[in-house]
Structure formats: C-alpha cells, structure tokens
Design a protein around this motif. Structure first.
Motif, PDB file in Angstrom:
ATOM      1  N   GLN A  43      36.005  40.439  34.095  1.00  0.00           N
ATOM      2  CA  GLN A  43      36.350  41.551  34.967  1.00  0.00           C
ATOM      3  C   GLN A  43      35.099  41.943  35.759  1.00  0.00           C
ATOM      4  O   GLN A  43      34.204  42.589  35.235  1.00  0.00           O
ATOM      5  CB  GLN A  43      36.870  42.732  34.134  1.00  0.00           C
ATOM      6  N   TRP A  44      35.019  41.504  37.008  1.00  0.00           N
ATOM      7  CA  TRP A  44      33.809  41.723  37.797  1.00  0.00           C
ATOM      8  C   TRP A  44      33.820  43.028  38.586  1.00  0.00           C
ATOM      9  O   TRP A  44      32.804  43.417  39.149  1.00  0.00           O
ATOM     10  CB  TRP A  44      33.575  40.553  38.745  1.00  0.00           C
ATOM     11  N   ALA A  45      34.969  43.704  38.632  1.00  0.00           N
ATOM     12  CA  ALA A  45      35.073  45.020  39.257  1.00  0.00           C
ATOM     13  C   ALA A  45      36.162  45.792  38.536  1.00  0.00           C
ATOM     14  O   ALA A  45      36.876  45.245  37.691  1.00  0.00           O
ATOM     15  CB  ALA A  45      35.380  44.891  40.752  1.00  0.00           C
ATOM     16  N   GLY A  61      39.878  40.988  38.002  1.00  0.00           N
ATOM     17  CA  GLY A  61      39.316  39.880  37.240  1.00  0.00           C
ATOM     18  C   GLY A  61      40.339  38.806  36.969  1.00  0.00           C
ATOM     19  O   GLY A  61      41.396  38.739  37.607  1.00  0.00           O
ATOM     20  N   PHE A  62      40.036  37.940  36.013  1.00  0.00           N
ATOM     21  CA  PHE A  62      40.957  36.896  35.613  1.00  0.00           C
ATOM     22  C   PHE A  62      40.780  36.635  34.124  1.00  0.00           C
ATOM     23  O   PHE A  62      39.761  36.964  33.523  1.00  0.00           O
ATOM     24  CB  PHE A  62      40.721  35.601  36.402  1.00  0.00           C
ATOM     25  N   LYS A  63      41.790  36.039  33.522  1.00  0.00           N
ATOM     26  CA  LYS A  63      41.698  35.608  32.133  1.00  0.00           C
ATOM     27  C   LYS A  63      42.381  34.258  31.984  1.00  0.00           C
ATOM     28  O   LYS A  63      43.333  33.937  32.686  1.00  0.00           O
ATOM     29  CB  LYS A  63      42.304  36.632  31.169  1.00  0.00           C
ATOM     30  N   ILE A  64      41.856  33.472  31.058  1.00  0.00           N
ATOM     31  CA  ILE A  64      42.424  32.178  30.714  1.00  0.00           C
ATOM     32  C   ILE A  64      42.311  32.024  29.208  1.00  0.00           C
ATOM     33  O   ILE A  64      41.300  32.410  28.617  1.00  0.00           O
ATOM     34  CB  ILE A  64      41.717  31.035  31.466  1.00  0.00           C
ATOM     35  N   ALA A  71      26.784  36.975  28.090  1.00  0.00           N
ATOM     36  CA  ALA A  71      25.941  36.362  29.130  1.00  0.00           C
ATOM     37  C   ALA A  71      25.868  37.193  30.397  1.00  0.00           C
ATOM     38  O   ALA A  71      24.861  37.164  31.096  1.00  0.00           O
ATOM     39  CB  ALA A  71      26.406  34.944  29.455  1.00  0.00           C
ATOM     40  N   THR A  72      26.932  37.928  30.731  1.00  0.00           N
ATOM     41  CA  THR A  72      26.928  38.759  31.923  1.00  0.00           C
ATOM     42  C   THR A  72      27.879  39.931  31.719  1.00  0.00           C
ATOM     43  O   THR A  72      28.786  39.878  30.879  1.00  0.00           O
ATOM     44  CB  THR A  72      27.354  37.947  33.160  1.00  0.00           C
ATOM     45  N   ASP A  73      27.664  41.010  32.481  1.00  0.00           N
ATOM     46  CA  ASP A  73      28.531  42.188  32.362  1.00  0.00           C
ATOM     47  C   ASP A  73      29.965  41.833  32.757  1.00  0.00           C
ATOM     48  O   ASP A  73      30.205  41.136  33.747  1.00  0.00           O
ATOM     49  CB  ASP A  73      28.016  43.316  33.257  1.00  0.00           C
TER      50      ASP A  73
END
Length: 394
Positions: free
Chosen positions: A207-209, A213-216, A163-165
């Motif tokens: 990961q936006w940069a 980022g974050f993970k769950i 859906a997004t990079d």
C-alpha cells in the motif's frame, strides 16, 4: 422468596460472563430474508428439459466473541441450515418450525500475540471450527464459499513495513478434517482412513498511498479422498486417484476513484491432478475442458454505512475437473464445473445496519461434447440464479 432474595443480592445491571478470566464479550448477529429464482436447462437434446424454482428463504446467525487474559480468545456462532456451503433455510410449511433449528457454525479457540521473539509482528494460532484464514476474492468467495467453515487448525504469521513502508507479508497455514470414518470397518477389502485437507498461502500487500495498493497471494490446497473433484459426468472414479491438489493465484489492485473505493481483482487456478481425473471418466475423455479455472472482476463502492452502495461485475470460467465442489461457490452453476459466465451484484445500505442486495449468476457449458450421455443421462446446459436480499446486523 428465593427469587426475591437472589435479586436483592445481585447488583443492579450486573451480568456475569463466566469466570474472572473473561476480560470482554461481544454479542453479535445478523439475519437475512431472500427471494431466489433458479432456472436450469438440460443439454441432453434427446430429453430436453427446463426447470424453474422460486424459493423464499431466510438466514439467522448469532454469536459471541470472548476475550480472555494472556492473549487468548474464543468464539462461538450458531446458524441456520446444516449444509456446509449454505446457511439458508426455506420458508413454507404453513409456518411450521421444520428446518428452523440452529446449528453450530463456529466454535474455536485462538492464541494471538504481537512482537513475538522480536521479529514476528503478529502471530495467531486457531483450533476448532473457524472462518477460513485465506485471502480469496469474487462474489461469495468463488474458490471458497463464504459459508464453508473448516474444522481443524490454522496459523497466521505477519510482518509490516517489510524492507519499505507499506509492504506487508503474511504466511498462513490450514489443516482441517474433511472425513472421519470408522477405521475398524473395511470397505472393498481396504481399511478406510480419515481424510484431511490442507492449505498454505503467502500474501504480499503493498500500500504505497492511503487506500491505494495491490495484493497477490499464491495459495496451495490439497485434499485426500476428494470425491467431488471430478464432476459432471457419469461413471465412478478409481479409488486410487481421489486426491486433488490445487494451485490458486488470487490478486487485486485497489484505489479510490471519484471518492469511492475501486477494486479490480482476479484468480487463476489449476488442478494438478485434473487431467488424470478427467481421463478416468468415460463421458469426459473427449472433453477439452479439464483442469483450469479463473475469474476476473471489478467492484466499485462499498455498501457499509447509511446511503452507501457498491456494484460488482465478474466473469468466471471453471473447467470440468478444475476444482472441488466441496469449496466452490454453490450459487454459480450449483458448484459444478464445465461452466463459464457472468456474475453481477448491487448493494445499498439503508442504514448502518440494514442493507439490500441483488445478485445474478449466469452459467453456460464450456464443452458441449459431454452431451454424449447414457440413456436417461442429463447434464446442465445453462443455469441462472437471481437472489434479492434484505439483511440486517444486530
């Protein structure tokens, strides 16, 4: 004469790795020396007791990864110690070789492919004794001891830039044998059955940069005949309630701070059968610590290359019937429940291959009502473990 003839017929420097289907081989290993201090104190006020132990230990692991044609690979690894949650063996015995035997730690076969059917970015199936496939966090794994390798089957499907990079999604499954019995031998008038564990996890990593980022990754685990699910109290469980089902929610946020990686992580978990199991144990019916666990921590730095270091501070809370001793980190309170306390670790890399690390675990009782024990009974009130390691990879 035969040896000379064979040598003359062999091209210089040639090593043959099995059949022509082997496309590549990686030989690897690691070794570690450890000093370990253990101290435990009894909570039985009628029979107070404190025990201390100093152990000098080592670990050796040697393995090979084989790459075959047509998306197949395999791995093998031998390691010291037969225990499922430990690869350490003790020094001593005036230099004898007792306990120095190598055991099979890993032996597995994997099929992996990319761009499957045009919509699965990565697909992997593994069979055998393998490294567990799930994302978990914490020093030494917390809810899955890093030395425990399941025996069975795993699946991993993943997608990138969903859906997004920068947004990745992974689906993982695991089915493994926990007990293999002789089904022809009745026990207590019942026919025994093989026992299995299974797990399913969905991991979302955004990961936006760069390195930010974050993970769950919600994880469900189930076990048949999990005899270690109920802990820290006398009295046998009823045989009709020995299954355990756990819901775990590990997560983390990661980014760089002052030029070094920083990770803030945690896990919440609950044993869906924990309260029922707790009520079956006479010594724990009055306990308020039943079915929940969590950890929260932060790691700064990464001791991987020469001159780098990392430091970790973590807090743990594990109620008496919240988890299984078969998987929990065995260094914190001996893998038992009804404990909370801090964990700290510091590592420094002398070279790219040689590292030193110091780790400290402190565990205290959550619920002291379990001190009401039969004569001669004993339950740990607190436990301290200090580990100082020197390890190297080769």
């Amino acid at each position: 004469a035969d040896m000379t003839a064979d040598l003359a017929a062999t091209p210089g420097g040639m090593i043959t790795w099995g059949s022509s289907a082997v496309r590549g081989v990686r030989i690897y290993g690691d070794a570690r020396f450890r000093y370990e201090y253990n101290s435990t104190r009894s909570q039985n006020t009628a029979q107070p007791n404190e025990a201390e132990d100093h152990r000098y230990r080592y670990r050796l692991r040697v393995g090979a990864d084989y790459i075959f044609a047509q998306n197949w690979s395999a791995g093998i690894r031998a390691e010291t110690q037969a225990d499922s949650t430990s690869t350490n063996t003790n020094l001593g015995g005036f230099g004898d070789k007792t306990g120095d035997e190598l055991r099979i730690g890993l032996v597995y076969l994997t099929y992996a492919n990319t761009d499957v059917l045009g919509f699965i970015d990565n697909l992997k199936f593994t069979a055998g004794k393998q490294v567990q496939p799930f994302y978990v966090n914490g020093v030494n794994g917390f809810v899955w001891d890093t030395d425990m390798n399941p025996e069975g089957f795993s699946q991993d499907l993943s997608w990138k830039n969903v859906a997004t990079d920068g947004l990745s999604v992974s689906l993982r499954g695991l089915q493994f044998v926990t007990s293999n019995v002789n089904n022809a031998t009745p026990v207590g008038g019942k026919d025994p059955a093989d026992a299995w564990g299974f797990g399913a996890q969905t991991e979302v990593d955004y990961q936006w940069a760069s390195k930010t980022g974050f993970k769950i990754a919600p994880l469900f685990l189930g076990f048949q005949n999990d005899d270690a699910g109920a802990q820290d109290g006398p009295g046998a469980l009823r045989q009709d309630l020995t299954d355990s089902y756990f819901f775990l929610l590990p997560a983390e946020v990661y980014f760089n701070a002052f030029g070094r990686p920083l990770k803030i992580y945690g896990t919440y978990g609950i044993n869906l059968a924990g309260e029922d199991r707790n009520n079956l144990q006479a010594a724990e019916r009055t306990s308020t610590a039943k079915d929940q666990l969590f950890n929260a921590g932060v790691t700064y730095g990464s001791a991987r290359n020469k001159g780098t270091w990392d430091v970790t501070a973590e807090y743990r809370f594990v109620e008496s019937n919240s988890y299984t001793r078969n998987l929990q980190d065995s260094d914190f309170n001996g893998g038992r429940g009804n404990a909370h306390g801090p964990v700290a670790s510091f590592g420094y890399a002398f070279t790219d291959n040689i590292q030193a690390r110091a780790t400290y675990f402190h565990a205290m009782n959550i619920d002291k009502t379990q001190a009401v024990l039969p004569a001669g009974g004993n339950v740990t009130s607190s436990a301290d473990v200090l580990q100082i390691d020197l390890s190297w990879r080769f």
